[in-house]
Design an enzyme around this catalytic site. Structure first.
Site, PDB file in Angstrom:
ATOM      1  N   HIS A 168     127.139 -18.896 114.188  1.00  0.00           N
ATOM      2  CA  HIS A 168     126.581 -20.749 113.485  1.00  0.00           C
ATOM      3  C   HIS A 168     126.196 -20.735 111.970  1.00  0.00           C
ATOM      4  O   HIS A 168     125.939 -21.431 112.179  1.00  0.00           O
ATOM      5  CB  HIS A 168     124.925 -20.705 114.597  1.00  0.00           C
ATOM      6  CG  HIS A 168     125.557 -20.412 115.860  1.00  0.00           C
ATOM      7  ND1 HIS A 168     125.046 -21.564 116.710  1.00  0.00           N
ATOM      8  CD2 HIS A 168     126.091 -19.091 116.866  1.00  0.00           C
ATOM      9  CE1 HIS A 168     125.455 -21.155 118.199  1.00  0.00           C
ATOM     10  NE2 HIS A 168     125.939 -20.295 118.164  1.00  0.00           N
ATOM     11  N   ASP A 381     124.634 -25.305 104.872  1.00  0.00           N
ATOM     12  CA  ASP A 381     124.177 -25.272 105.628  1.00  0.00           C
ATOM     13  C   ASP A 381     125.112 -25.654 106.907  1.00  0.00           C
ATOM     14  O   ASP A 381     126.730 -25.283 106.653  1.00  0.00           O
ATOM     15  CB  ASP A 381     123.517 -26.491 106.694  1.00  0.00           C
ATOM     16  CG  ASP A 381     122.630 -26.539 107.883  1.00  0.00           C
ATOM     17  OD1 ASP A 381     122.875 -25.575 108.249  1.00  0.00           O
ATOM     18  OD2 ASP A 381     121.315 -27.296 108.178  1.00  0.00           O
TER      19      ASP A 381
HETATM   20  O1  F6P Z   1     120.757 -21.704 112.058  1.00  0.00           O
HETATM   21  C1  F6P Z   1     120.378 -20.036 112.893  1.00  0.00           C
HETATM   22  C2  F6P Z   1     119.092 -20.186 113.382  1.00  0.00           C
HETATM   23  O2  F6P Z   1     119.704 -18.656 113.733  1.00  0.00           O
HETATM   24  C3  F6P Z   1     119.909 -20.661 115.493  1.00  0.00           C
HETATM   25  O3  F6P Z   1     120.521 -20.944 115.800  1.00  0.00           O
HETATM   26  C4  F6P Z   1     118.119 -21.077 115.013  1.00  0.00           C
HETATM   27  O4  F6P Z   1     117.669 -22.143 116.033  1.00  0.00           O
HETATM   28  C5  F6P Z   1     117.416 -21.342 113.987  1.00  0.00           C
HETATM   29  O5  F6P Z   1     118.250 -20.710 113.035  1.00  0.00           O
HETATM   30  C6  F6P Z   1     116.610 -20.611 113.459  1.00  0.00           C
HETATM   31  O6  F6P Z   1     115.836 -19.068 113.906  1.00  0.00           O
HETATM   32  P1  F6P Z   1     115.051 -18.476 114.248  1.00  0.00           P
HETATM   33  O7  F6P Z   1     115.095 -17.198 115.919  1.00  0.00           O
HETATM   34  O8  F6P Z   1     114.359 -16.968 113.240  1.00  0.00           O
HETATM   35  O9  F6P Z   1     114.072 -19.142 114.788  1.00  0.00           O
END
Ligand code: F6P
Length: 479
Positions: A168, A381
């Site tokens: 992602h 990003d």
């Molecule tokens: O963008 C990557 C990501 O892991 C997303 O999947 C997630 O919504 C965001 O970062 C927040 O991540 P965390 O699980 O560390 O709160």
């Protein structure tokens, strides 16, 4: 590791760091859960609804030991992480080593061997949990940078299943990835998958280049060929699949009378500014929040935007608060906001409305509708779904999107005003341009943006990924 031998199991197994719910345990030990609003949950909800599947993930709190449970027809399989593992695998290796490394080393990555040990151990645990849930010949879809070793561990346990992995976040250029002391193992981990998906073409190309540099495998375009004893063993495809949002649902939400009314209220509560700018981010150093606020402060200073008649609403939702770089960022942002409000505010009006909170989707949709200009100025990003949400909310075809060229979204959203967030003067010009954009131009741009966002939603994303994955021929293997 010994392979489990399920007689039955699920045909689709999703493996992600987090479960689609946040689990908590009351004082009397009773577990309860609330649906977590993350992008991935929304993304996969329709797929999970179509096929009875299982979702393997962490419940979000240390030390939680829970039996699998069912929510809306999906079997949720909690993986337990101890307090030390949360510190070493999640906050440490995932978010203080990989996260900064994969985002252009905006913050310096920290390399600790103990964190790496925990990362391997936890990835193995996720792989074992997935192996135990998958039916013979199942499709297993692994998500994101926290779990890059799972494809390899899982293939060793269950050679009979198809394995997809979706990354992602950005995949960095070779020269940056090369810093990782365990680079060879990470590449090998990912090559356990049949299909490795990325947000952008550039990410997939970076990965293929890394494979060429750190292995002696042959690659041809998107396809990497794995060999054993001089014979072709299998192929791995590395390809872009840009993620999206549930565009229709967001569009519908923003059209409801409640949201429309709330949008008007917001403008009113802010003193009906002539120009309302909006930033919505996790409080993360990759999002360019400091750069954006600096540019805004200078515009007020220069008199190009009026402090009395302009408001910037900055929603910065709390994130990863135990990681030092995030604590530092919070201090920096709050100092900057305080300075601008101190220098340019008046009784009853602060030019920056800073909200260190998370809000429900309805409130977000109302904010998007209320804003004249949406500022997405990330330094790097993977995609940026906020940009897509803003567009989906604007069925009135008004509003302008200022978008960093360093987001995955910039590859798709050609109606946006593109900026380089490191170029503060360029960003000031872009913000001024967007704030004063003619209604006609704004409409033309928004139409173009909406065509893309509504025409390619998250359902298309998951369908396309799974179609390519399930076209991979099933292999014989022991279960
Ligand atoms: O963008 C990557 C990501 O892991 C997303 O999947 C997630 O919504 C965001 O970062 C927040 O991540 P965390 O699980 O560390 O709160």
């Amino acid at each position: 590791m010994s392979a489990p031998a399920p007689n039955r199991g699920y045909d689709l197994v999703v493996v992600a760091n987090r479960l689609p719910v946040d689990v908590s345990v009351d004082d009397d030990g009773t577990p309860s859960w609330t649906r977590s609003p993350g992008g991935l949950v929304t993304a996969l909800a329709p797929v999970m609804a179509r096929s009875a599947g299982a979702w393997v993930g962490w419940g979000g709190a240390p030390g939680l030991e829970l039996e699998p449970f069912e929510v809306d027809g999906t079997q949720l399989v909690p993986v337990t992480l101890s307090q030390d593992e949360v510190a070493a695998y999640y906050e440490g290796f995932s978010n203080d080593t990989l996260w900064p490394l994969y985002h252009d080393v905006i913050a310096p990555p920290t390399f600790h061997r103990q964190w790496w040990d925990a990362y391997q151990r936890v990835n193995r645990r996720f792989a074992q949990a997935a192996a135990a849930q998958a039916a013979r010949g199942a499709t297993v879809w692994v998500h994101d940078y926290q779990l890059q070793l799972v494809p390899r561990y899982l293939r060793d346990l269950r050679p009979d299943v198809r394995i997809g992995y979706f990354h992602h976040i950005p995949f960095p250029p070779l020269e940056i990835f090369a810093q990782l002391p365990w680079r060879r193992q990470v590449v090998d981990g990912l090559l356990g998958a049949d299909l490795v998906g990325f947000q952008r073409n550039g990410d997939a190309a970076n990965f293929v280049r890394v494979v060429r540099r750190f292995t002696d495998l042959t690659t041809r375009g998107q396809v990497i060929t794995l060999t054993r004893h001089g014979k072709v063993e299998r192929h791995v495809r590395a390809a872009p699949f840009p993620i999206s949002i549930d565009s229709q649902a967001f569009d519908q939400l923003a059209r409801t009378p409640e949201v429309q009314k709330r949008a008007e209220e917001i403008r009113h509560e802010l003193g009906s500014p002539e120009v309302l700018l909006l930033g919505v981010d996790r409080l993360d150093y990759t999002k360019g929040i400091r750069h954006r606020i600096k540019a805004y402060g200078e515009l007020l200073e220069d008199g190009r935007l009026s402090p009395q008649h302009t408001t910037l609403v900055q929603v910065a939702s709390p994130s990863r608060e135990n990681v030092g770089a995030y604590q530092q960022l919070r201090d920096d942002v709050e100092l900057l906001v305080g300075r601008i409000n101190g220098d340019h505010g008046q009784v009853g009006h602060a030019p920056v409305q800073y909200l260190h909170q998370s809000f429900p989707m309805e409130e977000m949709a109302a904010l998007y509708l209320a804003a004249d200009v949406m500022l997405v100025t990330a330094l790097r990003d993977g995609m940026n779904l906020v940009a897509k949400e803003y567009v989906a909310a604007r069925s009135d075809e008004r509003g302008a999107l200022v978008l960093s060229e360093f987001t995955g979204a910039a590859d798709e959203l050609s109606g946006a005003v593109l900026v380089n967030p490191h170029d503060i003067d360029g960003m000031k010009n872009a913000i001024t341009y967007a704030a004063h954009m003619e209604a006609r131009e704004a409409r033309t741009r928004m139409r173009r943006l909406r065509r893309r966002v509504l025409g390619h939603d998250v359902n298309a994303w998951s369908t396309e990924f799974l179609a390519v994955l399930t076209a991979v021929p099933l292999r014989e293997g022991h279960v």
